[in-house]
Design a protein around this motif. Sequence first.
Motif, PDB file in Angstrom:
ATOM      1  N   SER A 298       0.823  -1.212   0.000  1.00 58.97           N
ATOM      2  CA  SER A 298       0.000   0.000   0.000  1.00 58.97           C
ATOM      3  C   SER A 298       0.857   1.264   0.000  1.00 58.97           C
ATOM      4  O   SER A 298       0.386   2.354  -0.353  1.00 58.97           O
ATOM      5  N   VAL A 299       2.114   1.138   0.376  1.00 62.09           N
ATOM      6  CA  VAL A 299       3.048   2.267   0.402  1.00 62.09           C
ATOM      7  C   VAL A 299       3.845   2.336  -0.895  1.00 62.09           C
ATOM      8  O   VAL A 299       4.029   3.409  -1.477  1.00 62.09           O
ATOM      9  N   VAL A 300       4.316   1.178  -1.344  1.00 62.09           N
ATOM     10  CA  VAL A 300       5.141   1.090  -2.561  1.00 62.09           C
ATOM     11  C   VAL A 300       4.439   0.153  -3.545  1.00 62.09           C
ATOM     12  O   VAL A 300       4.519  -1.070  -3.414  1.00 62.09           O
ATOM     13  N   PRO A 301       3.717   0.689  -4.515  1.00 62.07           N
ATOM     14  CA  PRO A 301       2.974  -0.174  -5.454  1.00 62.07           C
ATOM     15  C   PRO A 301       3.844  -1.197  -6.175  1.00 62.07           C
ATOM     16  O   PRO A 301       3.359  -2.268  -6.562  1.00 62.07           O
ATOM     17  N   GLU A 302       5.136  -0.899  -6.321  1.00 66.88           N
ATOM     18  CA  GLU A 302       6.019  -1.831  -7.027  1.00 66.88           C
ATOM     19  C   GLU A 302       6.217  -3.146  -6.276  1.00 66.88           C
ATOM     20  O   GLU A 302       6.765  -4.111  -6.840  1.00 66.88           O
ATOM     21  N   ILE A 303       5.777  -3.227  -5.024  1.00 64.38           N
ATOM     22  CA  ILE A 303       5.849  -4.502  -4.301  1.00 64.38           C
ATOM     23  C   ILE A 303       5.025  -5.558  -5.038  1.00 64.38           C
ATOM     24  O   ILE A 303       5.298  -6.755  -4.934  1.00 64.38           O
ATOM     25  N   ASP A 304       4.050  -5.131  -5.814  1.00 64.52           N
ATOM     26  CA  ASP A 304       3.292  -6.076  -6.642  1.00 64.52           C
ATOM     27  C   ASP A 304       4.228  -6.861  -7.552  1.00 64.52           C
ATOM     28  O   ASP A 304       4.056  -8.074  -7.749  1.00 64.52           O
ATOM     29  N   GLU A 305       5.233  -6.188  -8.096  1.00 61.37           N
ATOM     30  CA  GLU A 305       6.203  -6.860  -8.961  1.00 61.37           C
ATOM     31  C   GLU A 305       7.087  -7.805  -8.159  1.00 61.37           C
ATOM     32  O   GLU A 305       7.499  -8.858  -8.658  1.00 61.37           O
ATOM     33  N   VAL A 306       7.370  -7.450  -6.910  1.00 62.75           N
ATOM     34  CA  VAL A 306       8.151  -8.333  -6.045  1.00 62.75           C
ATOM     35  C   VAL A 306       7.405  -9.642  -5.829  1.00 62.75           C
ATOM     36  O   VAL A 306       7.975 -10.734  -5.953  1.00 62.75           O
ATOM     37  N   TYR A 307       6.120  -9.539  -5.512  1.00 62.70           N
ATOM     38  CA  TYR A 307       5.317 -10.749  -5.334  1.00 62.70           C
ATOM     39  C   TYR A 307       5.300 -11.587  -6.614  1.00 62.70           C
ATOM     40  O   TYR A 307       5.359 -12.817  -6.560  1.00 62.70           O
ATOM     41  N   GLY A 308       5.221 -10.914  -7.744  1.00 62.08           N
ATOM     42  CA  GLY A 308       5.236 -11.645  -9.007  1.00 62.08           C
ATOM     43  C   GLY A 308       6.529 -12.416  -9.191  1.00 62.08           C
ATOM     44  O   GLY A 308       6.520 -13.587  -9.601  1.00 62.08           O
ATOM     45  N   GLN A 309       7.647 -11.792  -8.871  1.00 60.56           N
ATOM     46  CA  GLN A 309       8.948 -12.430  -9.045  1.00 60.56           C
ATOM     47  C   GLN A 309       9.131 -13.593  -8.067  1.00 60.56           C
ATOM     48  O   GLN A 309       9.579 -14.681  -8.447  1.00 60.56           O
TER      49      GLN A 309
END
Length: 320
Positions: A298-309
Amino acid sequence: MSLHPELNAFLDLAEQSQADGAGPFYLSTPAQARDAFERTTVQLRWGAPADVQCAAHECLARDGASLTLRLYRPATLSAQALPVLVYFHGGGYVVGSLDSHDGVCREFCARTPCAVLSVGYRLAPEHRFPTPLNDGADALAWLAQQARAESLDISRVALGGDSAGATLATVLALQSALEPDALAITPCFQLLCYPVTDASASSPSTELFGEGYLLESQTLEWFYRHYANEPADRLDWRFSPLLAPAHPRMAPALIALAGHDPLLDEGRAYARHLQAQGVSVEVIEYSALIHDFLRLQSVVPEIDEVYGQLSEALRAALYD
């Protein structure tokens, strides 16, 4: 790389929140720290997959206590038995819960896809070392006993977690290699996010990022004091897995680290330690992020990409 810009404002707010509340964890009681951690969980909640199936279970620990487990399944039913990620939440052995990491488990369950068994191990200082480890082993025994009834494939089990939970996961993986009869399940993979691997010594990253980056060095010491029965416990490989003997038969590991984390150097050292023993290890370093990044989408939207990786690596380990 510099700190992610979204995290600067977040860390300022976190510091102000501590000033307005009970203060940092190391100046709080365990009860105050747990309450603050759960309040933060509500504030950090993001749109984690809502259509994941979730069921509560209980298992008996070896001392007769009842442990709470939470079993997640993908929304789409599978005709085949599901592989499993057994997940241990972070929180320094003192704070954290099934609820605090509900979103994390939902992400891995939906994205992999796989079943996720989240373990409600007991917390220190009420339950000190090695009780949380024993609880983890007892949860694995429950999984082995219930796998057929729950349509779970115990030949495809990954052990994972974040922070102290990653430590529990990797120590159990170590035990499965060093003491094969001690665990009911042998993991095929380790998913370790910013683990604690050496509580016996400091490191340059402890000094560099030990203040102002969410997890502070004084809080780390506060966690360790509550978890250990005596200072010598910190030299036990079950407390500090970097000190473990040779273990070439360990399951392959993915170690995800944050570039602005006091635990960065010991995470790197643990990866090198495993690699030197012939263990297959992939290291992913998210240089602009801080400790506890799995809960910061919720703070850093790019964490979505981390979960993907991370989920892609988990999927390869469980399905290939």
